[in-house]
Design a protein around this motif. Structure first.
Motif, short mmCIF file in Angstrom:
data_model
loop_
_atom_site.label_atom_id
_atom_site.label_comp_id
_atom_site.label_asym_id
_atom_site.label_seq_id
_atom_site.Cartn_x
_atom_site.Cartn_y
_atom_site.Cartn_z
N UNK A 6 -6.19 3.16 22.35
CA UNK A 6 -4.95 2.91 23.10
C UNK A 6 -4.67 1.42 23.27
N UNK A 7 -5.72 0.61 23.27
CA UNK A 7 -5.57 -0.84 23.46
C UNK A 7 -5.18 -1.58 22.18
N UNK A 8 -5.29 -0.94 21.02
CA UNK A 8 -5.02 -1.62 19.76
C UNK A 8 -3.61 -2.22 19.67
N UNK A 9 -2.55 -1.49 20.02
CA UNK A 9 -1.22 -2.11 19.94
C UNK A 9 -1.08 -3.33 20.85
N UNK A 10 -1.69 -3.29 22.02
CA UNK A 10 -1.66 -4.44 22.92
C UNK A 10 -2.37 -5.63 22.27
N UNK A 11 -3.53 -5.39 21.67
CA UNK A 11 -4.25 -6.46 20.99
C UNK A 11 -3.43 -7.09 19.89
N UNK A 12 -2.77 -6.26 19.09
CA UNK A 12 -1.94 -6.79 18.00
C UNK A 12 -0.78 -7.63 18.54
#
Length: 193
Positions: A55-61
């Motif tokens: 779930x955190x991947x889009x925020x990281x990108x």
């Protein structure tokens, strides 16, 4: 898993011209971004937390993209790091959830980054600060790029929040002269040398 509930982001850009010695021809630029999100595990022990990394991947990108824009694009970046401050109702392990989403986001957008992204984390109260370690993007042993950038936010993390940080730099410390492996000596075989 719960959605990522973002309260706000905080960005910082430094331009360092000198550290008491001669003025650098090109200043070192260091940029940081901090995302303040709700901690979905605050206040209780949750055995299965790994799915939240996805779930955190889009925020990281998005955070990594914002840093690249601040610094002028991927070809400008030579150093990076990541970190997390977990609010008091959370636990240190919640900060470990940021390792993959934060690190892989920067490496993905940089394209040629071979070195592991250094990291730190802690549990802290509102206004806590964190020194995020920085190393060269292609070789962790490049001593000139050993650095850190302090991040924090005056009203975060609240007890039920996490403050997730990414940092990028454009070069070595200004006036670096401590020896060791130099950037132009990188072999690029293992992310270390």
């Amino acid at each position: 898993m719960p959605d990522v509930n973002l309260r706000k982001t905080v960005s910082s850009l430094e331009e360092i011209f000198h550290e008491g010695g001669p003025v650098a021809e090109v200043p070192l630029r260091r940029a940081a971004i901090l995302a303040i999100i709700a901690n979905p595990f605050a206040g209780r022990y949750e055995a299965e937390i790994q799915p939240f990394m996805e779930d955190l991947k889009p925020l990281g990108l998005q955070m990594a993209q914002d840093l690249l824009e601040m610094l002028g694009g991927p070809d400008q970046v030579q150093g990076y790091g990541k970190g997390a401050i977990i609010g008091e109702a959370g636990e240190l392990e919640h900060g470990a959830l940021w390792h993959a989403p934060g690190g892989y986001a920067m490496r993905q957008l940089l394209g040629t980054a071979n070195a592991i992204v250094p990291s730190t984390k802690k549990v802290g109260g509102v206004g806590a600060r964190l020194d995020v370690p920085i190393t060269h993007i292609n070789a962790s042993y490049v001593r000139s790029h050993f650095d850190a950038m302090e991040v924090g936010c005056n009203d975060a993390p609240r007890a039920d929040e996490m403050a997730l940080a990414l940092v990028m730099t454009t070069g070595p410390r200004v006036h670096s002269r401590s020896g060791g492996l130099e950037a132009w000596e990188i072999k690029g075989e293992d992310g270390l040398r």
